[in-house]
Scaffold this motif. Structure first.
Motif, short mmCIF file in Angstrom:
data_model
loop_
_atom_site.label_atom_id
_atom_site.label_comp_id
_atom_site.label_asym_id
_atom_site.label_seq_id
_atom_site.Cartn_x
_atom_site.Cartn_y
_atom_site.Cartn_z
N GLY A 53 -135.93 55.30 35.56
CA GLY A 53 -136.58 56.28 34.69
C GLY A 53 -137.50 57.20 35.46
N ALA A 54 -138.24 56.63 36.40
CA ALA A 54 -139.15 57.44 37.23
C ALA A 54 -138.35 58.44 38.06
CB ALA A 54 -139.99 56.53 38.13
N TRP A 55 -137.24 57.99 38.65
CA TRP A 55 -136.41 58.88 39.47
C TRP A 55 -135.80 59.99 38.62
CZ3 TRP A 55 -131.58 60.88 39.95
CH2 TRP A 55 -131.28 61.48 41.17
N LEU A 56 -135.23 59.61 37.47
CA LEU A 56 -134.59 60.60 36.60
C LEU A 56 -135.59 61.63 36.09
CD1 LEU A 56 -132.15 58.35 34.53
CD2 LEU A 56 -131.52 60.08 36.23
N ASN A 57 -136.74 61.17 35.62
CA ASN A 57 -137.75 62.09 35.09
C ASN A 57 -138.30 63.02 36.16
OD1 ASN A 57 -137.67 61.37 32.35
ND2 ASN A 57 -138.95 59.61 32.73
N THR A 58 -138.48 62.49 37.36
CA THR A 58 -139.01 63.31 38.45
C THR A 58 -137.95 64.29 38.94
OG1 THR A 58 -140.46 61.49 39.08
CG2 THR A 58 -140.14 63.24 40.70
N SER A 59 -136.72 63.85 39.04
CA SER A 59 -135.66 64.74 39.57
C SER A 59 -135.27 65.83 38.58
CB SER A 59 -134.43 63.93 39.97
OG SER A 59 -133.82 63.35 38.85
N GLU A 67 -138.21 72.38 43.88
CA GLU A 67 -139.18 73.04 44.76
C GLU A 67 -140.24 72.05 45.23
OE1 GLU A 67 -138.68 76.19 45.75
OE2 GLU A 67 -136.88 76.10 44.52
N GLN A 68 -139.80 70.98 45.86
CA GLN A 68 -140.74 69.99 46.38
C GLN A 68 -140.15 69.32 47.61
OE1 GLN A 68 -141.35 66.92 43.39
NE2 GLN A 68 -139.37 67.39 42.49
N LYS A 69 -141.00 68.94 48.51
CA LYS A 69 -140.56 68.24 49.71
C LYS A 69 -140.27 66.78 49.35
CE LYS A 69 -143.15 71.10 52.92
NZ LYS A 69 -142.17 71.82 53.63
N ALA A 70 -139.47 66.11 50.19
CA ALA A 70 -139.07 64.73 49.92
C ALA A 70 -140.28 63.81 49.74
CB ALA A 70 -138.17 64.22 51.04
N ALA A 72 -143.32 64.54 48.71
CA ALA A 72 -143.97 64.83 47.42
C ALA A 72 -143.14 64.27 46.27
CB ALA A 72 -144.17 66.33 47.26
N PHE A 73 -141.83 64.44 46.37
CA PHE A 73 -140.91 63.93 45.36
C PHE A 73 -141.07 62.43 45.20
CE2 PHE A 73 -136.56 62.23 44.54
CZ PHE A 73 -136.36 62.74 43.26
N TRP A 74 -141.02 61.69 46.33
CA TRP A 74 -141.10 60.24 46.27
C TRP A 74 -142.49 59.75 45.90
CZ3 TRP A 74 -137.79 56.72 45.28
CH2 TRP A 74 -136.44 57.02 45.45
N ASN A 75 -143.52 60.47 46.29
CA ASN A 75 -144.87 60.08 45.85
C ASN A 75 -145.01 60.22 44.34
OD1 ASN A 75 -146.18 59.20 48.24
ND2 ASN A 75 -146.34 61.32 48.92
N ARG A 76 -144.39 61.24 43.77
CA ARG A 76 -144.42 61.40 42.31
C ARG A 76 -143.65 60.27 41.63
NH1 ARG A 76 -142.08 66.47 40.36
NH2 ARG A 76 -143.10 65.93 38.42
N ILE A 77 -142.53 59.88 42.19
CA ILE A 77 -141.75 58.77 41.63
C ILE A 77 -142.57 57.48 41.64
CG2 ILE A 77 -139.75 57.25 42.00
CD1 ILE A 77 -138.24 59.78 42.97
N VAL A 78 -143.18 57.19 42.78
CA VAL A 78 -143.98 55.96 42.91
C VAL A 78 -145.16 55.98 41.95
CG1 VAL A 78 -145.41 54.59 44.49
CG2 VAL A 78 -143.22 55.51 45.26
N ASP A 79 -145.82 57.13 41.83
CA ASP A 79 -146.94 57.24 40.89
C ASP A 79 -146.46 57.02 39.45
OD1 ASP A 79 -148.63 57.77 42.99
OD2 ASP A 79 -148.68 59.95 42.66
N TYR A 80 -145.34 57.62 39.10
CA TYR A 80 -144.76 57.47 37.76
C TYR A 80 -144.41 56.01 37.51
CZ TYR A 80 -141.87 58.82 33.73
OH TYR A 80 -141.33 58.97 32.48
N TYR A 81 -143.76 55.37 38.49
CA TYR A 81 -143.37 53.96 38.39
C TYR A 81 -144.60 53.08 38.16
CZ TYR A 81 -141.82 49.31 39.74
OH TYR A 81 -141.56 47.96 39.75
N ASN A 82 -145.60 53.23 39.03
CA ASN A 82 -146.78 52.37 38.96
C ASN A 82 -147.61 52.62 37.70
OD1 ASN A 82 -146.39 50.81 41.31
ND2 ASN A 82 -147.13 52.50 42.56
N ALA A 83 -147.46 53.78 37.07
CA ALA A 83 -148.21 54.10 35.86
C ALA A 83 -147.55 53.54 34.60
CB ALA A 83 -148.36 55.62 35.73
N SER A 84 -146.39 52.92 34.74
CA SER A 84 -145.68 52.40 33.57
C SER A 84 -146.52 51.34 32.85
CB SER A 84 -144.35 51.77 33.99
OG SER A 84 -143.78 51.09 32.89
#
Length: 166
Positions: A53-59, A67-70, A72-84
């Motif tokens: 879900g974190a990957w799909l929502n972020t992508s 328009e994001q570097k890899a 930044a993309f993965w940091n957003r995924i990890v933040d989204y995941y950990n905020a669940s």
């Protein structure tokens, strides 16, 4: 008592690992326990679904888009995941284990999606979805030499364009 020969019986010094399992221990992330010793944490189906879900929502974020570097993309995924809210009270995952688990999910689900498409093309009159799934699991096993164990991931991703039949 010290061993004067220096011989170490490796069969007794290791925890058993099922080498046939695609979910072997080396895919679990490590976290230090109270004594500072790292222990492995396995990925449960629930945690896999949260990561998906974190990957799909972020992508698919229409504001940031591609328009994001890899990093930044993965940091957003990890933040989204950990905020669940499903992970409250658990130790947060770091970037590397999340990327590694996603790579595993992506690879295995992509392979299985191809097997499922092949099983659908071979579907005969009177066969239902369960028959197609069994055929796809058999194709996967015959192609790869091990069982597909990420069906919970495939069920989350199968309707997404990347994993759909063409």
């Amino acid at each position: 008592m010290a061993n004067p020969s220096g011989y170490v019986n490796l069969l007794n010094s290791q925890n058993p690992i099922d080498l046939e399992s695609p979910e072997a221990n080396w895919f679990a992330s490590q976290v230090p326990d109270e004594s500072g010793v790292k222990e492995r944490r396995k990925w449960s189906p629930t945690k896999d679904k949260i990561l998906i879900g974190a990957w799909l929502n972020t992508s698919k974020d229409p504001v940031v888009s591609t328009e994001q570097k890899a990093d930044a993309f993965w940091n957003r995924i990890v933040d989204y995941y950990n905020a669940s809210p499903h992970l409250v009270g658990t130790i947060p995952r770091k970037l590397r284990p999340c990327k590694q688990r996603w790579a595993r999910i992506n690879e295995q689900v992509s392979k299985f999606a191809g097997c499922h498409d092949g099983a659908l093309r071979e579907q005969r009159s009177g066969q239902n979805d369960d028959d197609v799934m069994k055929a796809a699991l058999d194709i996967f096993f015959n192609n790869n030499g091990y069982k597909f164990t990420l069906d919970h991931c495939w069920r989350e991703l199968r309707h997404d364009q990347k994993w759909c039949a063409s």
